[in-house]
Design an enzyme around this catalytic site. Structure first.
Site, PDB file in Angstrom:
ATOM      1  N   ASN A 162       0.788  -1.246   0.000  1.00 19.55           N
ATOM      2  CA  ASN A 162       0.000   0.000   0.000  1.00 19.55           C
ATOM      3  C   ASN A 162       0.817   1.292   0.000  1.00 19.55           C
ATOM      4  O   ASN A 162       0.329   2.308  -0.496  1.00 19.55           O
ATOM      5  CB  ASN A 162      -1.054  -0.022   1.107  1.00 19.55           C
ATOM      6  CG  ASN A 162      -0.464  -0.016   2.492  1.00 19.55           C
ATOM      7  OD1 ASN A 162       0.655  -0.477   2.689  1.00 19.55           O
ATOM      8  ND2 ASN A 162      -1.193   0.499   3.429  1.00 19.55           N
ATOM      9  N   PRO A 186       9.033  -8.001  -1.561  1.00 14.63           N
ATOM     10  CA  PRO A 186       7.935  -7.057  -1.788  1.00 14.63           C
ATOM     11  C   PRO A 186       6.592  -7.784  -1.805  1.00 14.63           C
ATOM     12  O   PRO A 186       6.549  -9.010  -1.913  1.00 14.63           O
ATOM     13  CB  PRO A 186       8.223  -6.495  -3.188  1.00 14.63           C
ATOM     14  CG  PRO A 186       9.588  -6.975  -3.562  1.00 14.63           C
ATOM     15  CD  PRO A 186       9.846  -8.215  -2.766  1.00 14.63           C
ATOM     16  N   LEU A 252      14.535 -17.647  17.351  1.00 16.27           N
ATOM     17  CA  LEU A 252      15.063 -16.676  18.313  1.00 16.27           C
ATOM     18  C   LEU A 252      15.792 -15.517  17.628  1.00 16.27           C
ATOM     19  O   LEU A 252      16.934 -15.192  17.963  1.00 16.27           O
ATOM     20  CB  LEU A 252      15.997 -17.388  19.303  1.00 16.27           C
ATOM     21  CG  LEU A 252      15.895 -16.883  20.739  1.00 16.27           C
ATOM     22  CD1 LEU A 252      14.484 -17.098  21.293  1.00 16.27           C
ATOM     23  CD2 LEU A 252      16.904 -17.563  21.636  1.00 16.27           C
ATOM     24  N   GLU A 258       4.952  -4.031  12.105  1.00 11.84           N
ATOM     25  CA  GLU A 258       4.039  -2.887  11.926  1.00 11.84           C
ATOM     26  C   GLU A 258       2.775  -3.454  11.316  1.00 11.84           C
ATOM     27  O   GLU A 258       2.776  -3.868  10.151  1.00 11.84           O
ATOM     28  CB  GLU A 258       4.654  -1.840  10.978  1.00 11.84           C
ATOM     29  CG  GLU A 258       5.891  -1.151  11.507  1.00 11.84           C
ATOM     30  CD  GLU A 258       5.616  -0.124  12.591  1.00 11.84           C
ATOM     31  OE1 GLU A 258       4.443   0.019  13.018  1.00 11.84           O
ATOM     32  OE2 GLU A 258       6.571   0.520  13.031  1.00 11.84           O
ATOM     33  N   GLY A 260      -1.852  -3.861  11.501  1.00  8.31           N
ATOM     34  CA  GLY A 260      -3.050  -3.133  11.081  1.00  8.31           C
ATOM     35  C   GLY A 260      -3.505  -2.077  12.077  1.00  8.31           C
ATOM     36  O   GLY A 260      -2.898  -1.868  13.118  1.00  8.31           O
ATOM     37  N   CYS A 293      -2.870   1.757   6.905  1.00  8.20           N
ATOM     38  CA  CYS A 293      -2.907   1.215   8.269  1.00  8.20           C
ATOM     39  C   CYS A 293      -3.354   2.283   9.258  1.00  8.20           C
ATOM     40  O   CYS A 293      -3.951   1.973  10.274  1.00  8.20           O
ATOM     41  CB  CYS A 293      -1.540   0.677   8.646  1.00  8.20           C
ATOM     42  SG  CYS A 293      -0.229   1.888   8.444  1.00  8.20           S
ATOM     43  N   GLU A 394     -10.369  -4.444  10.633  1.00  4.70           N
ATOM     44  CA  GLU A 394      -9.789  -3.560   9.631  1.00  4.70           C
ATOM     45  C   GLU A 394     -10.408  -3.919   8.272  1.00  4.70           C
ATOM     46  O   GLU A 394     -10.240  -5.034   7.789  1.00  4.70           O
ATOM     47  CB  GLU A 394      -8.272  -3.764   9.595  1.00  4.70           C
ATOM     48  CG  GLU A 394      -7.570  -2.766   8.717  1.00  4.70           C
ATOM     49  CD  GLU A 394      -6.048  -2.979   8.705  1.00  4.70           C
ATOM     50  OE1 GLU A 394      -5.609  -4.120   8.578  1.00  4.70           O
ATOM     51  OE2 GLU A 394      -5.321  -1.971   8.799  1.00  4.70           O
ATOM     52  N   GLU A 471       9.577   2.572  14.175  1.00  5.13           N
ATOM     53  CA  GLU A 471      10.357   2.864  12.978  1.00  5.13           C
ATOM     54  C   GLU A 471      10.455   4.370  12.785  1.00  5.13           C
ATOM     55  O   GLU A 471       9.757   5.143  13.439  1.00  5.13           O
ATOM     56  CB  GLU A 471       9.678   2.235  11.739  1.00  5.13           C
ATOM     57  CG  GLU A 471       9.705   0.724  11.765  1.00  5.13           C
ATOM     58  CD  GLU A 471       9.206   0.074  10.481  1.00  5.13           C
ATOM     59  OE1 GLU A 471       8.148   0.488   9.974  1.00  5.13           O
ATOM     60  OE2 GLU A 471       9.890  -0.838   9.987  1.00  5.13           O
TER      61      GLU A 471
HETATM   62  P1  NAP Z   1      -0.223  -8.991   4.094  1.00  2.00           P
HETATM   63  O1  NAP Z   1      -1.142  -9.828   3.309  1.00  2.00           O
HETATM   64  O2  NAP Z   1      -0.039  -9.280   5.540  1.00  2.00           O
HETATM   65  O3  NAP Z   1       1.181  -9.059   3.339  1.00  2.00           O
HETATM   66  C1  NAP Z   1       2.321  -8.355   3.737  1.00  2.00           C
HETATM   67  C2  NAP Z   1       3.546  -9.044   3.173  1.00  2.00           C
HETATM   68  O4  NAP Z   1       3.693 -10.332   3.770  1.00  2.00           O
HETATM   69  C3  NAP Z   1       3.453  -9.302   1.665  1.00  2.00           C
HETATM   70  O5  NAP Z   1       4.725  -9.173   1.102  1.00  2.00           O
HETATM   71  C4  NAP Z   1       2.985 -10.736   1.639  1.00  2.00           C
HETATM   72  O6  NAP Z   1       3.195 -11.407   0.440  1.00  2.00           O
HETATM   73  C5  NAP Z   1       3.800 -11.329   2.761  1.00  2.00           C
HETATM   74  N1  NAP Z   1       3.301 -12.605   3.249  1.00  2.00           N
HETATM   75  C6  NAP Z   1       2.059 -13.132   3.144  1.00  2.00           C
HETATM   76  N2  NAP Z   1       2.005 -14.346   3.728  1.00  2.00           N
HETATM   77  C7  NAP Z   1       3.243 -14.594   4.226  1.00  2.00           C
HETATM   78  C8  NAP Z   1       3.825 -15.694   4.936  1.00  2.00           C
HETATM   79  N3  NAP Z   1       3.123 -16.771   5.255  1.00  2.00           N
HETATM   80  N4  NAP Z   1       5.135 -15.607   5.285  1.00  2.00           N
HETATM   81  C9  NAP Z   1       5.867 -14.522   4.980  1.00  2.00           C
HETATM   82  N5  NAP Z   1       5.369 -13.466   4.289  1.00  2.00           N
HETATM   83  C10 NAP Z   1       4.073 -13.493   3.917  1.00  2.00           C
HETATM   84  O7  NAP Z   1      -0.620  -7.451   4.002  1.00  2.00           O
HETATM   85  P2  NAP Z   1      -1.108  -6.661   2.704  1.00  2.00           P
HETATM   86  O8  NAP Z   1      -2.466  -7.110   2.368  1.00  2.00           O
HETATM   87  O9  NAP Z   1      -0.065  -6.682   1.658  1.00  2.00           O
HETATM   88  O10 NAP Z   1      -1.135  -5.155   3.299  1.00  2.00           O
HETATM   89  C11 NAP Z   1      -2.185  -4.662   4.047  1.00  2.00           C
HETATM   90  C12 NAP Z   1      -1.933  -4.771   5.543  1.00  2.00           C
HETATM   91  O11 NAP Z   1      -0.718  -4.091   5.893  1.00  2.00           O
HETATM   92  C13 NAP Z   1      -3.001  -4.098   6.357  1.00  2.00           C
HETATM   93  O12 NAP Z   1      -3.357  -4.906   7.449  1.00  2.00           O
HETATM   94  C14 NAP Z   1      -2.325  -2.809   6.837  1.00  2.00           C
HETATM   95  O13 NAP Z   1      -2.876  -2.266   8.000  1.00  2.00           O
HETATM   96  C15 NAP Z   1      -0.936  -3.249   7.025  1.00  2.00           C
HETATM   97  N6  NAP Z   1      -0.012  -2.095   7.006  1.00  2.00           N
HETATM   98  C16 NAP Z   1       0.558  -1.681   8.191  1.00  2.00           C
HETATM   99  C17 NAP Z   1       1.399  -0.573   8.216  1.00  2.00           C
HETATM  100  C18 NAP Z   1       2.046  -0.114   9.511  1.00  2.00           C
HETATM  101  O14 NAP Z   1       3.014   0.626   9.438  1.00  2.00           O
HETATM  102  N7  NAP Z   1       1.545  -0.492  10.671  1.00  2.00           N
HETATM  103  C19 NAP Z   1       1.669   0.120   7.039  1.00  2.00           C
HETATM  104  C20 NAP Z   1       1.080  -0.318   5.852  1.00  2.00           C
HETATM  105  C21 NAP Z   1       0.244  -1.431   5.861  1.00  2.00           C
HETATM  106  P3  NAP Z   1       1.971 -11.403  -0.622  1.00  2.00           P
HETATM  107  O15 NAP Z   1       1.887 -10.024  -1.126  1.00  2.00           O
HETATM  108  O16 NAP Z   1       2.393 -12.362  -1.651  1.00  2.00           O
HETATM  109  O17 NAP Z   1       0.745 -11.846   0.115  1.00  2.00           O
END
Ligand code: NAP
Ligand code: MG
Length: 494
Positions: A162, A186, A252, A258, A260, A293, A394, A471
């Site tokens: 995002n 990514p 470990l 970071e 949702g 987020c 979320e 961060e």
């Molecule tokens: P996501 O589905 O959790 O994916 C994040 C990353 O993790 C992607 O690169 C994803 O690959 C990878 N991933 C998925 N399954 C995995 C596994 N089993 N092992 C290791 N890596 C894995 O999140 P998203 O849908 O891309 O992004 C939206 C979420 O990000 C929302 O919940 C949002 O709130 C959160 N977010 C948080 C912040 C913050 O700073 N707190 C900032 C921005 C976004 P794939 O793309 O292939 O699934």
């Protein structure tokens, strides 16, 4: 060449590539997946679905580069990183337009500001290598105790789609500044812009210091599980974050998460309506279809101004131009993909069926070229019960819940009433109300009359289920990417 053709030419340039050991490594089509433009639902390129072997090659290359990079004098590391930032800055528009093409976020209101901010973040950390200092003290008459901060080794960084450039810089630059090497995974929805960025930066970095392996969740898992990874830093959903935490616990290794959010915006009655409306629009990130987020998805507006606030809000959101994310006058873009459109619509329909009043703000692109795109109008859900899914979960879409309040204690308790604690925004001119509430909210990033995004130098991170660690600041860089070694010297001459 028009803007779309130019964006597609950039996508083609970095299609089917990983960045490993200082070079772009091409993959054949049968090991790649399609990258789809959510505004048109057309394929704009492909990215490798990297398996264990590719991940291993990237981690090995980072591991081989580690000793030399860690031993590079801090000022030299800084010089190298600053040269990389300058190259990045010269390509801001290219990276922004490619992110717009991949993710449907508009160039003007979203991706260009994101990439400009990413440059600032990178430049801030590029100047930091000399700040990785320890402490020293005279422990006893002949004894000096000192600490030095050392890098951890190979960092595995897993990022979402995002705000891909900003999150890349937020993780990669402090890691490199402190002498670590990095392997980035990514998101599958934004592999091309990340690849372009890696290629631009990589030209200025020693081979192996920065590596990018594209792929699906499984690729991220290979990164997380690799025995040579010494630190994990993850941004994404709570469920994947917990999974990463479990892997890190097993091995470990330290981890930064970071995750949702379900952030509140609390509007006091003394706030001018126009100001409240503007903060709601920026806070909700309507321009990004609410996919942030920190989106302030729960709007708590004081009873006494609710009616006029809602009237003005609807009018102002309806006036925003939805359309081609690449156009320089578009203000609202698309959601990331069809599945997410369906998921958001399900939340809204379930709320409607449960009796919640649904107000849709009829915004649609006018050009039929985008009739297949993942566009959704903004939705306001009026007074859903606090325990309902639309208030607790979320949604990651253009859906805000509206709640009235008339007592300080009531709004404090409601604002704290979810599992999340990423951010909050308070609007009032009463310094005592604002600070009292800010102190009582269980969230990591609280803004009073301010609507900033993550900025260099300002710690960012969540309470409760929204994450672990911080961060964006010097203290977070030291905490996340260095380990402390204590050296005790007894200089007694006898
Ligand atoms: P996501 O589905 O959790 O994916 C994040 C990353 O993790 C992607 O690169 C994803 O690959 C990878 N991933 C998925 N399954 C995995 C596994 N089993 N092992 C290791 N890596 C894995 O999140 P998203 O849908 O891309 O992004 C939206 C979420 O990000 C929302 O919940 C949002 O709130 C959160 N977010 C948080 C912040 C913050 O700073 N707190 C900032 C921005 C976004 P794939 O793309 O292939 O699934
Ligand atoms: Mg995902």
């Amino acid at each position: 060449m028009n803007r779309r053709e130019f964006a597609i030419s950039l996508a083609t340039e970095v299609s089917k590539l990983n960045y490993v050991n200082g070079t772009c490594c091409g993959q054949t089509s049968n090991t790649c997946f399609d990258v789809v433009d959510p505004a048109t639902m057309t394929c704009i390129g492909q990215a490798p679905d990297s398996g264990e072997e590719t991940v291993n090659a990237a981690v090995q290359s980072a591991s081989k580069a580690f000793d030399t990079w860690a031993a590079t004098p801090p000022l030299e590391r800084s010089r190298i990183l600053l040269a990389a930032v300058a190259a990045f800055e010269a390509r801001v528009d290219d990276i922004a337009i490619l992110i717009s093409l991949e993710t449907g976020r508009p160039f003007k209101t979203e991706t260009r500001p994101e990439v400009v901010n990413a440059v600032k973040i990178m430049r801030y950390f590029a100047g930091m290598p000399l700040e990785a200092k320890g402490e020293s003290f005279l422990y006893a008459p002949n004894v000096i105790a000192l600490t030095v901060r050392e890098p951890l080794g190979v960092v595995g960084a897993i990022i979402p789609w995002n705000v891909p450039a900003m999150l890349f810089c937020l993780k990669v630059t402090p890691a490199l500044a402190t002498g670590n090497t990095v392997v980035v995974k990514p998101a599958e929805q934004s592999p091309l812009s990340t690849m372009l960025l890696a290629k631009i930066l990589g030209d200025h970095l020693p081979a192996g210091v920065l590596n990018v392996v594209n792929g699906m969740g499984e690729t991220g898992q290979y990164v997380a599980q690799h025995p040579l990874i010494s630190k994990l830093t993850f941004t994404g959903s709570v469920s994947v974050g917990k999974h990463i935490y479990r892997i890190a616990a097993e091995r470990l290794v330290p981890v930064t998460l970071e995750l949702g959010g379900k952030s509140p915006l609390i509007i006091f009655p003394d706030v001018p309506i126009e100001k409240a409306v503007q903060h709601t629009i920026t806070g909700m990130r309507f321009s990004r279809q609410g996919q942030s987020c920190t989106s302030t998805t729960r709007i708590f507006v004081h009873d006494s101004i609710r009616t006029s606030f809602l009237d003005r809000l609807q009018f102002a959101v309806a006036a925003m131009k939805m359309g081609d994310p690449l156009d320089t006058d578009t203000e609202i873009g698309t959601l990331i993909n069809r599945e997410q459109v369906q998921r958001v619509c399900r939340f809204v329909e379930d709320a409607r069926n449960a009796g919640v009043v649904v107000q849709t703000i009829g915004n649609q692109p006018t050009d039929s070229y985008f009739s297949n795109g993942c566009f959704l109008p903004a939705v306001l859900l009026l007074d859903p019960p606090m325990e309902s899914p639309v208030v607790q979960q979320e949604i990651f879409g253009p859906v805000a819940t509206i709640h009235s309040w008339n007592s300080f204690e009531q709004v404090e308790s409601a604002a704290n009433g979810t599992e999340f604690g990423l951010s909050a925004c308070i609007l009032t001119n009463s310094i005592s109300d604002a600070l009292t509430l800010a102190r009582r909210l269980k969230a990591g990033f609280i803004q009073i009359n301010s609507g900033m995004v993550i900025q260099p130098g300002i710690s960012f991170g969540g309470y409760k289920s929204s994450g672990l660690g911080r961060e964006a600041s010097l203290s977070s860089m030291l905490e996340a990417f260095t380990q402390v070694k204590t050296i005790i010297v007894d200089h007694n001459r006898e």
